[in-house]
Design an enzyme around this catalytic site. Structure first.
Site, PDB file in Angstrom:
ATOM      1  CB  SER A  22      -0.957   0.013   1.201  1.00  0.00           C
ATOM      2  OG  SER A  22      -0.255  -0.109   2.423  1.00  0.00           O
ATOM      3  CB  THR A 154     -40.242  23.757 -12.082  1.00  0.00           C
ATOM      4  OG1 THR A 154     -41.388  24.106 -12.859  1.00  0.00           O
ATOM      5  CG2 THR A 154     -40.096  24.754 -10.940  1.00  0.00           C
ATOM      6  CG  HIS A 155     -41.265  20.039 -14.426  1.00  0.00           C
ATOM      7  ND1 HIS A 155     -41.435  18.764 -13.947  1.00  0.00           N
ATOM      8  CD2 HIS A 155     -41.984  20.851 -13.606  1.00  0.00           C
ATOM      9  CE1 HIS A 155     -42.237  18.792 -12.891  1.00  0.00           C
ATOM     10  NE2 HIS A 155     -42.570  20.049 -12.656  1.00  0.00           N
ATOM     11  CB  SER A 276     -13.847  21.728 -31.311  1.00  0.00           C
ATOM     12  OG  SER A 276     -13.790  20.801 -32.382  1.00  0.00           O
ATOM     13  CE  LYS A 282     -18.919  23.284 -29.818  1.00  0.00           C
ATOM     14  NZ  LYS A 282     -18.954  21.831 -29.849  1.00  0.00           N
ATOM     15  CD  GLU A 289     -18.726  19.535 -21.709  1.00  0.00           C
ATOM     16  OE1 GLU A 289     -18.624  18.494 -22.361  1.00  0.00           O
ATOM     17  OE2 GLU A 289     -18.389  20.650 -22.161  1.00  0.00           O
ATOM     18  CE1 TYR A 316      -6.631  -3.072   8.769  1.00  0.00           C
ATOM     19  CE2 TYR A 316      -5.741  -5.289   8.557  1.00  0.00           C
ATOM     20  CZ  TYR A 316      -5.842  -3.984   8.094  1.00  0.00           C
ATOM     21  OH  TYR A 316      -5.166  -3.598   6.974  1.00  0.00           O
ATOM     22  CE  LYS A 324      -4.280   2.660   3.858  1.00  0.00           C
ATOM     23  NZ  LYS A 324      -5.219   1.918   4.742  1.00  0.00           N
TER      24      LYS A 324
HETATM   25  N1  ARG Z   1      -1.207  -1.604   5.173  1.00  0.00           N
HETATM   26  C1  ARG Z   1      -2.260  -1.836   6.087  1.00  0.00           C
HETATM   27  C2  ARG Z   1      -3.466  -0.927   5.785  1.00  0.00           C
HETATM   28  O1  ARG Z   1      -3.261  -0.003   5.096  1.00  0.00           O
HETATM   29  C3  ARG Z   1      -1.822  -1.550   7.492  1.00  0.00           C
HETATM   30  C4  ARG Z   1      -2.399  -2.469   8.521  1.00  0.00           C
HETATM   31  C5  ARG Z   1      -1.972  -3.830   8.264  1.00  0.00           C
HETATM   32  N2  ARG Z   1      -2.254  -4.709   9.349  1.00  0.00           N
HETATM   33  C6  ARG Z   1      -2.033  -5.983   9.231  1.00  0.00           C
HETATM   34  N3  ARG Z   1      -2.280  -6.722  10.241  1.00  0.00           N
HETATM   35  N4  ARG Z   1      -1.635  -6.515   8.091  1.00  0.00           N
HETATM   36  O2  ARG Z   1      -4.564  -1.147   6.256  1.00  0.00           O
END
Ligand code: ARG
Length: 456
Positions: A22, A154-155, A276, A282, A289, A316, A324
Site C-alpha cells: 500500500s 421547473t422541469h 474543438s 467552438k 462537464e 481488522y 485509502k
Molecule cells: N497496510 C495496512 C493498511 O493499510 C496496514 C495495517 C496492516 N495490518 C495488518 N495486520 N496486516 O490497512
C-alpha cells in the site's frame, strides 16, 4: 525478511508483495504517521515503558526521517508494504535496538486507524476553508448583479422570474450544508484509537488520554475492537464529499445550459474552457462537464467504501487497506473541484440583458395573476383555473399573455381589472416577492448582506 517474518520459513512471492503493498498510495500519510509515533513514544517514556533517552532519540530521528521524505531523499520499497513499516524500518536502521522499541503497545491496525483520522482531520480543515472561498465567489457574483432577472425553471420549463443573485445564493446554501456535514463528521473522526492494539488493547500500562491530548483529539475510543474494525467515519466523509460533488455537478449543469447558444446567459472565461480540434468556432465548458463526470467517480468511491465494509467480520481485515484508495480519490477529486470553481465563478461574465430578454416572457407572470385573484377573494384553485383558461385563450388567439385587451382577458377572468394588465412586468413581479426566502430584491439584498458578513 519482513519485520513480521519471525514465524515464516519462506519469502513472500514477488506477485504477492506487489499485490499487497500500500506504500504506493499510503505514503501521503507520512507526516501523520510520524506525529502519531512521536506522541506514542513520548507517552511510552512518561509511563516508563521505554527509557526517556530512547524516546528522545526516536523523536529526533523521526524528525530527520520526515525531512528526508519531504526532500525526496527516502527510498520506498514495496517489500516494506506500507508507510508504517517504512518509517519503523528507517528508525531501526538509524537507531538499532532502541528504534525497535517504537512499536511497543501498538499494532499497525490501531496505527493505521490513527493515521487516517489525523489525516482526514487536516483534510477536512482544508476543505472547510476552500468551501468558504467557493461560497464567497458565488456571493460576490450575486452582489455584483443585484438586479439581473432571469427565468427560473421547473422541469426545465419556464416557471417564474427570479433574481440571478437568488440562483447563486441557492448554491451558497447548499455549500453551507456541505461544510456543516464535514464539520459534523470531523467530530466523529476526532477520537483517538491508538492503544486498541491489534484488537484487544494492551497489557502494557499506556496512557491513551495523554496521546489524545498530545495530538489534539477530543477523547479516546471506548472499544478497541470497534476502533480497529470500523471505517464509518470514512464512509461519512465520502458521503459528504459525494453530496458536495453532486451540488457542484448541478451548478455545472446550470452553467453548461447557460453558456449554450440557446440560453447565452453567461460566458465563462477562456481560461476555463477548451476548443474543438475540428470545429474552429467552438468554446466548450469542459470544466463543468468534467465535474459532472468526476462526480460519478466520487459516488464510486462512496460505494466502494460501503461495499468493502458490509461483509467484514470483526475486527481488522486486510480489505480495509483499500479504504485509502477510495478516500484519497474522493478527496483529491473534490480538492480539484475546489481549486477550479472559485476562480471560474469569479471570472464568469454574466449577460443581464440576455437574461432579461428571456425573463420578459409574460407567461412567467401567470402565477402573479392567480395570486392577484386570491387577493381579490377568489379561492386559489378557481383562480388557477381561470388563469389557465386565459393562457389557453391567448394561445388559441396567437397572443402573448400581455397582448390581450382587458375585455378579452375578462372572457376567462371576469374579475380582471386594469391592474391585471400591469402584472407582466418582471421587475414588479420580483419586487413583490417580499417574504423571507423569496426572490424579492429586498430579501435577496438581505441574504447577500448576511452571507457577506458571515463569510468575511
Ligand atoms: N497496510 C495496512 C493498511 O493499510 C496496514 C495495517 C496492516 N495490518 C495488518 N495486520 N496486516 O490497512
Amino acid at each position: 525478511m519482513a519485520l513480521w517474518g519471525g514465524r515464516f520459513s519462506s519469502e513472500t512471492r514477488n506477485e504477492v508483495t506487489q499485490y499487497s503493498e500500500s506504500i504506493s498510495f499510503d505514503q501521503r500519510l507520512f507526516r501523520h504517521d510520524i506525529a502519531g509515533s512521536k506522541a506514542h513514544v513520548k507517552m511510552l517514556a512518561a509511563r516508563k515503558i521505554i527509557p526517556a533517552a530512547t524516546a528522545d532519540a526516536i523523536r529526533a530521528e523521526l524528525d530527520r526521517i520526515q525531512k528526508r521524505i519531504e526532500s525526496g531523499d527516502f527510498r520506498y520499497d514495496i517489500a516494506m508494504e506500507d508507510i508504517h513499516m517504512h518509517i519503523e524500518s528507517a528508525l531501526i536502521d538509524a537507531l538499532g535496538a532502541e528504534g525497535a522499541r517504537v512499536h511497543s503497545a501498538r499494532s499497525r491496525n490501531d496505527q493505521v486507524a490513527l493515521d487516517i483520522r489525523l489525516y482526514l482531520r487536516d483534510e477536512i480543515d482544508f476543505l472547510l476553508t476552500e468551501i468558504r472561498h467557493f461560497q464567497r465567489a458565488l456571493v460576490e457574483q450575486a452582489a455584483a448583479n443585484p438586479r439581473a432577472i432571469l427565468p427560473g425553471f421547473t422541469h426545465l420549463q419556464h416557471a417564474q422570474v427570479v433574481l440571478f443573485a437568488h440562483h447563486m445564493l441557492a448554491y451558497v446554501e447548499m455549500l453551507d450544508r456541505d461544510a456543516e456535514r464535514l464539520s459534523d463528521c470531523r467530530k466523529r473522526i476526532n477520537v483517538m484509537p491508538l492503544g486498541s492494539g491489534a484488537l484487544a488493547g494492551s497489557t502494557l500500562p499506556i496512557d491513551r488520554e495523554m496521546v489524545a491530548a498530545e495530538l489534539g483529539f477530543d477523547r479516546v475510543t471506548r472499544n478497541s475492537m470497534d476502533a480497529v474494525a470500523d471505517r464509518d467515519f470514512a464512509i461519512e466523509l465520502a458521503n459528504a464529499l459525494a453530496i458536495f460533488a453532486m451540488h457542484t455537478s448541478r451548478l455545472s449543469e446550470d452553467l453548461i445550459l447557460w453558456c449554450s447558444q440557446e440560453f447565452d446567459f453567461v460566458e465563462l472565461d477562456d481560461a476555463f474552457c477548451t476548443g474543438s480540434s475540428l470545429m474552429p468556432q467552438k468554446k466548450n465548458p469542459d470544466v463543468c462537464e468534467l465535474t459532472r463526470g468526476k462526480t460519478a467517480r466520487v459516488y464510486g468511491d462512496l460505494t466502494a467504501l460501503l461495499t468493502m465494509c458490509k461483509g467484514l467480520p470483526l475486527t481488522y481485515n486486510r480489505d480495509l487497506q483499500e479504504d485509502k484508495v477510495a478516500l484519497f480519490d474522493a478527496l483529491d477529486t473534490v480538492k480539484m473541484i475546489l481549486k477550479v470553481y472559485p476562480p471560474m465563478i469569479e471570472t464568469m461574465k454574466i449577460k443581464p440583458e440576455r437574461m432579461r430578454a428571456a425573463a420578459s416572457d409574460p407567461a412567467l407572470m401567470a402565477t402573479d395573476l392567480a395570486e392577484k385573484l386570491v387577493e381579490l377573494g377568489v379561492p386559489f384553485r378557481s383562480a388557477h383555473h381561470r388563469v389557465g383558461a386565459y393562457v389557453k385563450y391567448c394561445r388559441e388567439h396567437g397572443l402573448k399573455l400581455n397582448e390581450a385587451s382587458l375585455d378579452q382577458m375578462r372572457e376567462t377572468i371576469p374579475e380582471a381589472t386594469e391592474e391585471f394588465l400591469t402584472l407582466f412586468d418582471p421587475d414588479a413581479s420580483v419586487a413583490k416577492r417580499d417574504i423571507t426566502g423569496a426572490t424579492g430584491f429586498n430579501q435577496v439584498a438581505r441574504q447577500i448582506a448576511y452571507w457577506q458578513e458571515r463569510l468575511a
